[in-house]
Design an enzyme around this catalytic site. Sequence first.
Site, PDB file in Angstrom:
ATOM      1  N   THR A 128       1.270  -4.113   4.833  1.00 26.64           N
ATOM      2  CA  THR A 128       0.917  -5.064   5.923  1.00 26.64           C
ATOM      3  C   THR A 128       0.531  -6.178   5.765  1.00 26.64           C
ATOM      4  O   THR A 128       0.279  -6.549   7.090  1.00 26.64           O
ATOM      5  CB  THR A 128       0.013  -3.948   5.928  1.00 26.64           C
ATOM      6  OG1 THR A 128      -1.370  -3.089   5.547  1.00 26.64           O
ATOM      7  CG2 THR A 128       0.132  -2.615   6.226  1.00 26.64           C
ATOM      8  N   THR A 141       1.043  -0.928  -0.080  1.00 26.78           N
ATOM      9  CA  THR A 141      -0.294   0.544   0.052  1.00 26.78           C
ATOM     10  C   THR A 141       0.775   1.448   0.398  1.00 26.78           C
ATOM     11  O   THR A 141       0.321   2.159  -0.605  1.00 26.78           O
ATOM     12  CB  THR A 141      -1.135   0.276   1.163  1.00 26.78           C
ATOM     13  OG1 THR A 141      -1.630  -1.079   1.304  1.00 26.78           O
ATOM     14  CG2 THR A 141      -1.448   1.374   0.891  1.00 26.78           C
TER      15      THR A 141
END
Length: 341
Positions: free
Chosen positions: A92, A16
């Site tokens: 993540t 991300t």
Amino acid sequence: MPTSQSTVAVVGLGGTIAMTATPDGGVAPALSAEQLVAAVPGLADTGITIEVADFRRVPGASLTFADLTALADTIRRLCAKGVDGVVVTQGTDTIEETAYFLDLRLDLPQPVVVTGAMRNPTLAGADGPANLLAAVRTAASPTTRNLGCVVVFADEIHAAHRVRKTHTTTCATFASPDGGPLGHLVEGTPRILNHTTRHPMPAGIDTRGDVRVGLVTATLGDDGHHLSTLDGHVDGLVVAAFGAGHVPATWIDPLDKLARRVPVVLASRTGSGPVLTATYGFPGSERDLLDRGLVNAGFLHPLKARILLHALLSADADHDTITAAFADAGHTTPGDRHPQP
């Protein structure tokens, strides 16, 4: 504090933190490590010299053991060249697994810091630049040497074997339920408040592509049929059991058969607290399963237990070695019984 001569290598894997908009309205990894570094306000003012390595540009969910093995080799080479620390940026989804893999495989004095972002760069309030700045400061600090691999997120410093992603969207998603964070960044300076014991693997272990470690989660009413299909298809298994290490009675026979053929590790699906050894005595309890040869994961989360078991099997460890390794990593003692008064 880092000196003006501190050098930190930033290795980009994607995720991300490196995502930009796609034509269909979503986001996908596209930014290089160099672009990530260039977008961090205040980084140039730290006096830390940055080296970049554009390693992968993939979502965290697509990383493989082969990727992580190559990453560990890259980090070793960078540290051998003399960098003071390494920062890894990635998605993540798998940070907690990558960090523990690196913690097991790297026995280096230099800090290895894994970070990322929950809000991609197209959004207001993107957290990537702040996390990357904090990670670089942590990697450059003498106070974080010999801590192994850590995760830095939202100005918290977490031990690799404790940290977990706990929320799908919040920027404060990473936590260490058993023991809390190792420390915090205060006014840009890493402050270590507690230490933990590391148990890195011996050097020279290869992560074999043919090692398969399964993970099954106990659920209410499960008849255990799927366990019988694993026989002959896995080299090891981690059971994310109920509570302190319990499974449905229907799981007992298939787990007993599997444990006679491959290592089966007993962990808890709760996310914190240890697997017990002797409190409960019903069929499918922790006492029953450990007596059948399952290995106690102790405080180790099921995702971490899978990473450790994969590493041990890659090293051709026998059952006694595996049991001892989990006793160390899970902060328990193999074979101990602690009856309640």
